[in-house]
Design a protein around this motif. Structure first.
Motif, short mmCIF file in Angstrom:
data_model
loop_
_atom_site.label_atom_id
_atom_site.label_comp_id
_atom_site.label_asym_id
_atom_site.label_seq_id
_atom_site.Cartn_x
_atom_site.Cartn_y
_atom_site.Cartn_z
N SER A 1 0.83 -1.20 0.00
CA SER A 1 0.00 0.00 0.00
C SER A 1 0.87 1.26 0.00
O SER A 1 1.89 1.34 0.69
N ALA A 2 0.45 2.26 -0.76
CA ALA A 2 1.17 3.54 -0.80
C ALA A 2 1.17 4.21 0.56
O ALA A 2 2.05 5.02 0.86
N THR A 3 0.22 3.87 1.41
CA THR A 3 0.15 4.48 2.74
C THR A 3 0.81 3.63 3.82
O THR A 3 0.72 3.96 5.00
N SER A 4 1.47 2.55 3.42
CA SER A 4 2.12 1.68 4.40
C SER A 4 3.18 2.43 5.19
O SER A 4 3.94 3.22 4.63
N LYS A 5 3.24 2.18 6.48
CA LYS A 5 4.26 2.80 7.32
C LYS A 5 5.55 1.99 7.34
O LYS A 5 6.53 2.40 7.93
N ASN A 6 5.55 0.82 6.68
CA ASN A 6 6.72 -0.05 6.70
C ASN A 6 6.92 -0.65 5.30
O ASN A 6 6.96 -1.87 5.13
N LYS A 7 7.07 0.20 4.28
CA LYS A 7 7.17 -0.24 2.88
C LYS A 7 8.38 -1.10 2.59
O LYS A 7 8.38 -1.89 1.67
N GLU A 8 9.44 -0.95 3.35
CA GLU A 8 10.68 -1.66 3.08
C GLU A 8 10.79 -2.98 3.84
O GLU A 8 11.82 -3.64 3.75
N ALA A 9 9.78 -3.36 4.58
CA ALA A 9 9.83 -4.60 5.35
C ALA A 9 10.04 -5.78 4.43
O ALA A 9 9.49 -5.82 3.32
N PRO A 10 10.85 -6.79 4.83
CA PRO A 10 11.05 -7.97 3.97
C PRO A 10 9.75 -8.74 3.81
O PRO A 10 8.92 -8.77 4.72
#
Length: 134
Positions: free
Chosen positions: A119-128
């Motif tokens: 999601s573009a609004t994710s707070k953790n976009k880089e999580a594996p």
């Protein structure tokens, strides 16, 4: 299309013990050779056709049969012809003239795939990415 025909001939995509691909084995080569031999019954240059070339030929009525994914049924009937997003689809000349049948043994081509998105609004976009559900 290869997947359907490969399965119909008894092909398995992977060796169950080793998980090595088997599409280049005896069954896969047989299917590819059959498909190549069929080109002599198709329009000249068909080997160079792309998706839209095939779609155009079918919708213009210059080919009698086709196999494609996505399927051409709705476009052949003229569905979506007034939609801006579908202006690239050639106008159907075969609306009301197309029939359908199941493939041998009723095992059709399967349009499968895999999507992954963040999601573009994710707070953790880089999580594996994890395959676990925990």
């Amino acid at each position: 299309m290869f997947q359907e025909r490969f399965r119909m001939e008894g092909g398995k995509f992977f060796n169950a013990d080793t998980m090595k691909a088997t599409v280049n084995g005896e069954v896969g080569l047989k299917v590819f050779k059959q498909m190549l031999a069929e080109n002599k019954f198709m329009p000249p240059g068909v080997e160079q056709w792309n998706f839209v070339d095939n779609l155009a030929a079918f919708l213009q009525g210059t080919t009698a049969m086709t196999s494609s994914w996505p399927p051409y049924g709705r476009w052949a009937a003229g569905y979506g012809s007034g939609e801006e997003a579908l202006k690239w689809v050639p106008k159907s000349q075969v609306a009301g003239k197309v029939g359908y049948a199941l493939t041998p043994l009723g095992r059709p081509e399967l349009g499968v795939g895999f999507d992954l998105s963040v999601s573009a609004t994710s707070k953790n976009k880089e999580a594996p990415i994890s395959s676990s559900s925990g």
